[in-house]
Design a protein around this motif. Sequence first.
Motif, PDB file in Angstrom:
ATOM      1  N   ARG A   7      -6.517   7.776   8.152  1.00  0.00           N
ATOM      2  CA  ARG A   7      -5.550   7.199   6.854  1.00  0.00           C
ATOM      3  C   ARG A   7      -4.932   6.039   7.909  1.00  0.00           C
ATOM      4  NH1 ARG A   7      -4.639  11.237   3.474  1.00  0.00           N
ATOM      5  NH2 ARG A   7      -2.621  10.817   3.731  1.00  0.00           N
ATOM      6  N   ARG A   8      -4.268   6.213   8.416  1.00  0.00           N
ATOM      7  CA  ARG A   8      -2.871   5.631   9.277  1.00  0.00           C
ATOM      8  C   ARG A   8      -3.878   4.709  10.519  1.00  0.00           C
ATOM      9  NH1 ARG A   8       1.858   9.034  10.790  1.00  0.00           N
ATOM     10  NH2 ARG A   8       3.386   7.681  10.270  1.00  0.00           N
ATOM     11  N   LEU A   9      -4.851   5.802  10.996  1.00  0.00           N
ATOM     12  CA  LEU A   9      -5.883   4.280  11.395  1.00  0.00           C
ATOM     13  C   LEU A   9      -6.527   3.520  11.234  1.00  0.00           C
ATOM     14  CD1 LEU A   9      -6.800   4.520  14.423  1.00  0.00           C
ATOM     15  CD2 LEU A   9      -8.713   5.922  13.593  1.00  0.00           C
ATOM     16  N   LEU A  55      -9.760   9.769   1.187  1.00  0.00           N
ATOM     17  CA  LEU A  55     -10.104  10.884   0.436  1.00  0.00           C
ATOM     18  C   LEU A  55     -10.388  11.323   1.843  1.00  0.00           C
ATOM     19  CD1 LEU A  55     -11.094  13.515  -0.915  1.00  0.00           C
ATOM     20  CD2 LEU A  55     -13.257  12.739  -0.738  1.00  0.00           C
ATOM     21  N   ASN A  56      -9.464  10.720   2.751  1.00  0.00           N
ATOM     22  CA  ASN A  56      -9.357  10.644   4.992  1.00  0.00           C
ATOM     23  C   ASN A  56      -8.413  11.399   4.721  1.00  0.00           C
ATOM     24  OD1 ASN A  56     -11.755  10.061   5.549  1.00  0.00           O
ATOM     25  ND2 ASN A  56     -11.163   7.684   4.862  1.00  0.00           N
ATOM     26  N   CYS A 114       1.008   3.365   8.980  1.00  0.00           N
ATOM     27  CA  CYS A 114       1.691   3.907   6.552  1.00  0.00           C
ATOM     28  C   CYS A 114       2.687   4.894   7.130  1.00  0.00           C
ATOM     29  CB  CYS A 114       0.568   4.390   6.093  1.00  0.00           C
ATOM     30  SG  CYS A 114       0.708   4.837   4.958  1.00  0.00           S
ATOM     31  N   VAL A 115       4.393   5.256   6.517  1.00  0.00           N
ATOM     32  CA  VAL A 115       4.789   6.019   6.466  1.00  0.00           C
ATOM     33  C   VAL A 115       5.052   6.657   5.111  1.00  0.00           C
ATOM     34  CG1 VAL A 115       6.183   5.504   8.537  1.00  0.00           C
ATOM     35  CG2 VAL A 115       7.366   3.871   6.672  1.00  0.00           C
ATOM     36  N   HIS A 146       0.928  -1.330  -0.258  1.00  0.00           N
ATOM     37  CA  HIS A 146      -0.192   0.091   0.106  1.00  0.00           C
ATOM     38  C   HIS A 146       0.924   1.065   0.449  1.00  0.00           C
ATOM     39  CE1 HIS A 146      -2.716   3.431   1.420  1.00  0.00           C
ATOM     40  NE2 HIS A 146      -2.009   3.662   2.718  1.00  0.00           N
ATOM     41  N   SER A 147       0.130   2.034  -0.145  1.00  0.00           N
ATOM     42  CA  SER A 147       0.819   3.528  -0.753  1.00  0.00           C
ATOM     43  C   SER A 147      -0.040   4.349  -0.728  1.00  0.00           C
ATOM     44  CB  SER A 147       1.363   3.934  -1.576  1.00  0.00           C
ATOM     45  OG  SER A 147       2.272   5.201  -1.333  1.00  0.00           O
ATOM     46  N   CYS A 148      -0.184   5.679   0.184  1.00  0.00           N
ATOM     47  CA  CYS A 148      -1.481   6.864   0.108  1.00  0.00           C
ATOM     48  C   CYS A 148      -0.920   7.611  -1.159  1.00  0.00           C
ATOM     49  CB  CYS A 148      -1.928   7.087   1.064  1.00  0.00           C
ATOM     50  SG  CYS A 148      -2.324   6.793   2.688  1.00  0.00           S
TER      51      CYS A 148
END
Length: 461
Positions: A252-254, A246-247, A264-265, A207-209
Amino acid sequence: MATDTTTESLTKTTNSKPLPAIKRGQRILTEKPFAFVLKSKYRQQRCDNCLEEGKVRKCSNCRYVYYCNRACQTQAWLMHKHECPFLKRSYPRIVPDAARMLCRLILRLEHGGDLIRGYYTEHGSRKFRDLMSHYAEIKNDPKRLEHLESLHAVLTDMMVDSPSTVPNKTELMSIYGRLITNGFNILDGEMNSIATAIYLGVSITDHSCQPNAVATFEGNELHIYAIEDMPCLDWSKIFISYIDLLNTPEQRRLDLKEHYYFLCVCSKCTDRQEQRDMEAAVCPFRKCGSSISVKWTHCRNCQAGITPKLRNTYNEVMAMTKQHLESMKDVAYLDVCKVCLDKQAGVLHPLNVWHIKTLDAAFEAAIEVGKWPEALNYGQQLLQGFRKYNGPWHPLLGLLHMKLGKIQLYEGQCKEAMHHFEEARRILCVTHGREHRLIGEQLLPLVQQAQMELQQQMYSQ
């Protein structure tokens, strides 16, 4: 998704030739599901095999699942014959989607599924047991344990005539863990979730944002498309998004921690400016219009003061907006959206994510009740936020352009509609591929209609 570290190196090849470069819009993976389940709310509207919407007929034995034709029923029988007696026993009760998915996974593994491989390269593959189970994390997660206990009760009742089929709780937890951390929502052309599935090969993808690839679907078949140019096909450097972008970074991390058990880093989650932008107020000096934090004493652009009154108003508007959006999770009401938007005016910055979410709800609500000019207004305001937070190559941005074009075409604004259709085609050809039915059966006919009506308008002038 999260994978075991025993997977072989993803970049090695069988010879010394360099790997070819990957271009934006290139399909890099196509995969059929290891197991999938149509969501129960669609079971009388969509085929349980191909997931197509239309006239369907139920299985004469279990009377639970429906198929669009004999060919689909025959194709599905290889799997359905094992679950059919269990669904028959449950009928007319609705089996929870997670329970049916677990049932299918259990039966799939019982009938040779342990040997099936999903390939992500010519030589790289994964089996179901290669997926991480997160057993230790789930064992210490009260919510997950409660959910698993309820699913175990459902499965035990379904399979009462075949008790040996239900795995012991340790084995069931390992299957459940692989499901919840590797499951995909299968999306239709409108990006609505219609089914749940496990794909083996694509589970290698992290995953990546700020992803460089996107997952889209044709029926139950998954496609991964590159949305950025890449030097080569290196799966250790290919990322999709597991969650709604869209957060805020905090949310998103939560979500990722709760659902996938990792922190997520990525660059977006560690960027303080991202959080600030998503929760920004607007400068009280109208001619400035800069985004501000109500924690500041003054606007850093025009030096306008930030008063306690503005802070209180901002906090009230944010609280009200979040409350109403939460209450409208399933159905958005246009009048409620309008109240929120009125309160937000002059307080929340236009790119505040809660303002964007409200615009999105208002847009869909206006479409639902046929208020086209209002929908057009909300949708056009929505574009900038979708582009900023979802990225310029996201299916939702392409679909937003397509919806705006459809509204403008209906309103006789053919020239403006053509612009949105062209933008939709530019994006969706990258995220879905030029041959996808969404483009061939929906978008291109709209383009042709707009071209014809535009020509007629020109001739009549």
